[in-house]
Design a protein around this motif. Structure first.
Motif, short mmCIF file in Angstrom:
data_model
loop_
_atom_site.label_atom_id
_atom_site.label_comp_id
_atom_site.label_asym_id
_atom_site.label_seq_id
_atom_site.Cartn_x
_atom_site.Cartn_y
_atom_site.Cartn_z
N LEU A 54 0.83 -1.20 0.00
CA LEU A 54 0.00 0.00 0.00
C LEU A 54 0.87 1.25 0.00
N CYS A 55 1.92 1.25 0.80
CA CYS A 55 2.80 2.42 0.88
C CYS A 55 3.60 2.60 -0.41
N ALA A 56 4.08 1.50 -0.99
CA ALA A 56 4.82 1.59 -2.25
C ALA A 56 3.92 2.12 -3.36
N ALA A 57 2.63 1.78 -3.30
CA ALA A 57 1.70 2.22 -4.34
C ALA A 57 1.58 3.74 -4.38
N ALA A 58 1.77 4.40 -3.24
CA ALA A 58 1.67 5.86 -3.21
C ALA A 58 2.71 6.48 -4.14
N ASP A 59 3.95 6.01 -4.06
CA ASP A 59 5.00 6.53 -4.94
C ASP A 59 4.78 6.13 -6.39
N GLU A 60 4.38 4.89 -6.60
CA GLU A 60 4.19 4.40 -7.97
C GLU A 60 3.08 5.17 -8.68
N LEU A 61 1.96 5.37 -7.99
CA LEU A 61 0.83 6.08 -8.59
C LEU A 61 1.16 7.54 -8.82
N ALA A 62 1.89 8.15 -7.88
CA ALA A 62 2.24 9.57 -8.01
C ALA A 62 3.12 9.82 -9.23
N GLN A 63 3.93 8.83 -9.61
CA GLN A 63 4.81 8.97 -10.77
C GLN A 63 4.08 8.79 -12.09
N LYS A 64 2.94 8.08 -12.06
CA LYS A 64 2.26 7.74 -13.31
C LYS A 64 1.05 8.61 -13.62
N TYR A 65 0.42 9.18 -12.58
CA TYR A 65 -0.87 9.85 -12.78
C TYR A 65 -0.86 11.25 -12.19
N SER A 66 -1.85 12.04 -12.60
CA SER A 66 -2.02 13.36 -11.99
C SER A 66 -2.28 13.18 -10.50
N SER A 67 -2.04 14.21 -9.71
CA SER A 67 -2.08 14.07 -8.26
C SER A 67 -3.44 13.64 -7.73
N ASP A 68 -4.53 14.15 -8.31
CA ASP A 68 -5.85 13.76 -7.82
C ASP A 68 -6.20 12.33 -8.23
N VAL A 69 -5.81 11.93 -9.43
CA VAL A 69 -6.08 10.56 -9.87
C VAL A 69 -5.26 9.58 -9.05
N ALA A 70 -4.01 9.92 -8.77
CA ALA A 70 -3.17 9.06 -7.94
C ALA A 70 -3.79 8.88 -6.56
N LEU A 71 -4.31 9.96 -5.99
CA LEU A 71 -4.95 9.89 -4.68
C LEU A 71 -6.18 8.99 -4.72
N GLU A 72 -7.01 9.17 -5.74
CA GLU A 72 -8.22 8.35 -5.83
C GLU A 72 -7.89 6.88 -6.03
N MET A 73 -6.92 6.58 -6.87
CA MET A 73 -6.55 5.18 -7.10
C MET A 73 -5.95 4.56 -5.83
N TRP A 74 -5.19 5.36 -5.09
CA TRP A 74 -4.62 4.85 -3.84
C TRP A 74 -5.73 4.56 -2.82
N MET A 75 -6.72 5.42 -2.74
CA MET A 75 -7.81 5.20 -1.79
C MET A 75 -8.61 3.96 -2.17
N GLN A 76 -8.76 3.69 -3.48
CA GLN A 76 -9.42 2.46 -3.90
C GLN A 76 -8.57 1.25 -3.49
N ARG A 77 -7.26 1.37 -3.59
CA ARG A 77 -6.37 0.30 -3.13
C ARG A 77 -6.50 0.14 -1.62
N PHE A 78 -6.73 1.21 -0.91
CA PHE A 78 -6.91 1.18 0.54
C PHE A 78 -8.08 0.27 0.91
N VAL A 79 -9.12 0.25 0.08
CA VAL A 79 -10.27 -0.63 0.33
C VAL A 79 -9.81 -2.09 0.35
N ASP A 80 -8.94 -2.46 -0.58
CA ASP A 80 -8.43 -3.83 -0.61
C ASP A 80 -7.60 -4.13 0.64
N TYR A 81 -6.82 -3.16 1.06
CA TYR A 81 -6.01 -3.31 2.28
C TYR A 81 -6.91 -3.55 3.50
#
Length: 204
Positions: free
Chosen positions: A83-110
């Motif tokens: 989950l923590c690694a995903a924050a960096d990975e998503l931030a590098q690939k997507y706009s900041s708001d999209v990265a945040l939303e995708m991370w929060m969806q990953r948080f549901v799985d966590y």
């Protein structure tokens, strides 16, 4: 989310010992499958089923994880690290708001995995394991970096505090455990994101 508690000590010496490539693959496969099975069936899931789905014998499972609690500890650490690694990975690939939303969806799985492990996690609170002291704060820090980046970019509103977002997400953990829990939680994350975007500097 409530503060993540301070796991059984586990066989840490064995865990730290370098593994052959095939043994490492078996260990990783067992941890990955265990996360899925515990999420599906809860902490009383059959260890034999986990071994079978990972393509190894039960003896191999016990060589890597002498107790159920040791397996739980490794699975939980793996989920936090992913989950923590995903924050960096998503931030590098997507706009900041999209990265945040995708991370929060990953948080549901966590959270889904954590709910499946809940009984053993409560047991681990009473032991001397470093599980929770090692992982405490890492999830909130990952969220904070994503929120602050989105605020700085103007893709979410400027009055947002990461602790408020985490508090909102934490309600997911205590929601009734129904068959539609995960789908409902994902919809709630989307609604939360709509609220975070409303009034943002770059809105529209």
């Amino acid at each position: 989310m409530a503060a993540e508690p301070p796991a059984v000590p586990g066989n840490k010496a064995a865990a730290d010992k370098p593994l052959r490539a095939d043994a490492r693959r078996n260990r990783d496969a067992l941890a990955e499958v265990a996360a899925a099975v515990f999420t599906e069936r809860g902490i009383d899931a059959s260890l034999e089923e986990i071994a079978r789905r990972a393509g190894v014998g039960i003896g191999t499972l016990y060589r890597h994880f002498p107790t159920r609690e040791h397996l739980v500890e490794v699975v939980y650490r793996r989920e936090v690290e992913g989950l923590c690694a995903a924050a960096d990975e998503l931030a590098q690939k997507y706009s900041s708001d999209v990265a945040l939303e995708m991370w929060m969806q990953r948080f549901v799985d966590y959270i889904a995995t954590k709910r499946g492990l809940s009984t053993s996690l409560r047991i681990l609170i009473t032991t001397n394991s470093t599980l929770f002291s090692d992982t405490s704060g890492r999830v909130s820090q990952a969220l904070r970096q994503l929120v602050e980046a989105a605020v700085a970019d103007g893709t979410i509103r400027g009055d947002v505090d990461a602790s408020d977002v985490l508090h909102a997400l934490s309600g997911i953990y205590s929601a009734p455990d129904t068959t539609e829990w995960r789908d409902r939680s994902r919809r709630l994350v989307s609604l939360l994101m709509d609220g975070l975007r409303f009034g943002a500097a770059k809105a529209g």
